[in-house]
Design an enzyme around this catalytic site. Structure first.
Site, PDB file in Angstrom:
ATOM      1  N   HIS A 133      15.600  33.780  23.410  1.00  0.00           N
ATOM      2  CA  HIS A 133      14.302  33.355  23.928  1.00  0.00           C
ATOM      3  C   HIS A 133      13.617  32.344  23.012  1.00  0.00           C
ATOM      4  O   HIS A 133      12.834  31.504  23.488  1.00  0.00           O
ATOM      5  CB  HIS A 133      13.402  34.579  24.143  1.00  0.00           C
ATOM      6  CG  HIS A 133      13.814  35.411  25.322  1.00  0.00           C
ATOM      7  ND1 HIS A 133      13.520  35.063  26.625  1.00  0.00           N
ATOM      8  CD2 HIS A 133      14.538  36.563  25.398  1.00  0.00           C
ATOM      9  CE1 HIS A 133      14.019  35.965  27.452  1.00  0.00           C
ATOM     10  NE2 HIS A 133      14.635  36.895  26.730  1.00  0.00           N
ATOM     11  N   GLU A 139       9.605  28.114  34.067  1.00  0.00           N
ATOM     12  CA  GLU A 139      10.195  26.814  33.733  1.00  0.00           C
ATOM     13  C   GLU A 139       9.848  25.748  34.759  1.00  0.00           C
ATOM     14  O   GLU A 139      10.495  24.695  34.817  1.00  0.00           O
ATOM     15  CB  GLU A 139      11.714  26.942  33.594  1.00  0.00           C
ATOM     16  CG  GLU A 139      12.464  27.272  34.869  1.00  0.00           C
ATOM     17  CD  GLU A 139      12.566  28.771  35.143  1.00  0.00           C
ATOM     18  OE1 GLU A 139      13.460  29.159  35.906  1.00  0.00           O
ATOM     19  OE2 GLU A 139      11.750  29.543  34.594  1.00  0.00           O
TER      20      GLU A 139
END
Length: 365
Positions: free
Chosen positions: A249, A279
């Site tokens: 991450h 995203e």
């Protein structure tokens, strides 16, 4: 002229303070200002009483000036607590001695105790209530003492005492005006900062979802009113879940930050970009034809594809984006309809292999 003076004052007040949004920055500004005013008034008395050959008052004022400069330096080099406490003690001592033994109580010089009281309430925090209490009590007690006693000034004529009364009035007025101005400016600055934080995505530095959608509403409304072209685009990082799963991450956050900076550098100044969620990003292009928007988005896609994002472990992460583009049409009544069309374009881009721009031509003018 006034703007130049304001810039100079702001520069002096901020000397020694690097963090614009420190919790106690307002107190530090007031402390700085109080020392500057004290040193300036002490210097003025040194000059005046030296010219009048009254050496005792001149020497006393010079000692006060030197101690004031020491306190000012303490504040500049970071010894805020010392400077914070020394100022009212210094001011109380000066006003008391000059009122009772030099100028006389009829001069009204003891009204400067009001400055000390205002200083105490503004500068000392809630956890310093003990110090604040005693500073305020001492100022009130000494003020009442000067009011009750009728001492004549040893070095001031009746005319001089009238001049001192005017000086005290102007000093009090200027001090209160400046302190109020500092507090209000600080509140405005903090409010602007909080508004920025509330509208900014912390990771990418772009507008967050709420801010970019609010911009979408405003730009869409202006475009409808002015009958102007407006294009919305939705940008999505390809295989972002795979990046997180493969590299972690932290690497995913790095990719989001780097790609966001690249996209923000590609768009034009009049365009808006923000993080839609995860995203996904929204780009709003006012006064833009669909063809122009397609060229801008293609430049963005190529710029992202050519990026070399390297982790701290030296791993290079390849990144691409898929983009859906849609333009406002006469039949559109809500900005959500354009977003929906752009989302359809994004779906087409992903279905056709990703890393491409897909224009939703149903809305082409």
């Amino acid at each position: 002229m006034f703007s130049s003076i304001k810039r100079i004052i702001d520069k002096w007040l901020n000397i020694g303070f690097e963090e614009e949004f420190e919790n106690d920055l307002n107190q530090k500004h007031v402390v700085n200002f109080s020392y500057m005013m004290f040193c300036l008034s002490s210097l003025l008395m040194v000059v005046v009483f030296s010219l009048r050959e009254i050496s005792s008052v001149a020497i006393f004022s010079l000692i006060g000036l030197l101690i004031g400069l020491v306190g000012l330096r303490c504040n500049f080099i970071g010894h805020f607590s010392r400077a914070q406490l020394l100022m009212p003690v210094l001011k109380i001592s000066q006003v008391s001695i000059l009122s009772l033994f030099y100028f006389g109580t009829n001069s009204g010089f003891h009204w400067l105790f009001v400055n000390v009281i205002a200083y105490s309430f503004v500068v000392f925090r809630a956890d310093q209530r003990f110090v604040k209490f005693w500073m305020v009590c001492a100022s009130i007690a000494l003020f009442l003492l000067c009011e009750l006693l009728d001492t004549r000034g040893l070095y001031l004529t009746s005319f001089d005492q009238g001049v001192v009364v005017i000086f005290v009035f102007l000093a009090l007025s200027f001090n209160f005006a400046m302190v109020i101005n500092l507090v209000m400016n600080r509140l405005k600055s903090v409010n602007r900062h909080l508004r920025t934080l509330a509208e900014m995505d912390e990771l990418t530095g772009l507008s967050n979802r709420r801010k970019v959608l609010a911009d979408a509403v405003n730009i869409f409304a202006d475009s409808v009113i002015n009958r102007d072209s407006c294009v919305f685009a939705i940008v999505d990082l390809d295989h972002f879940k795979k990046i997180n799963d493969t590299f972690g991450h932290e690497a995913g956050d790095l990719v989001l930050a780097k790609v966001s900076a690249m996209m923000a550098s590609v768009i034009r100044p009049q365009d808006e970009i923000g993080r839609y969620g995860g995203e996904e990003f929204i780009v709003i292009m006012p006064s833009t034809s669909l063809k122009q928007a397609e060229m801008i988005m293609e430049s963005m896609r190529q710029a992202v594809e050519n990026m070399l994002i390297e982790t701290e472990h030296g791993i290079v992460i390849p990144v691409t984006v898929s983009i859906g583009v849609a333009c406002i049409a006469s039949s559109v009544t809500r900005y959500e309809e354009i977003l929906a069309q752009a989302d359809k374009g994004l779906y087409v881009a992903k279905r056709n292999g990703r890393n491409r721009v897909s224009v939703q031509s149903d809305y082409q003018n």
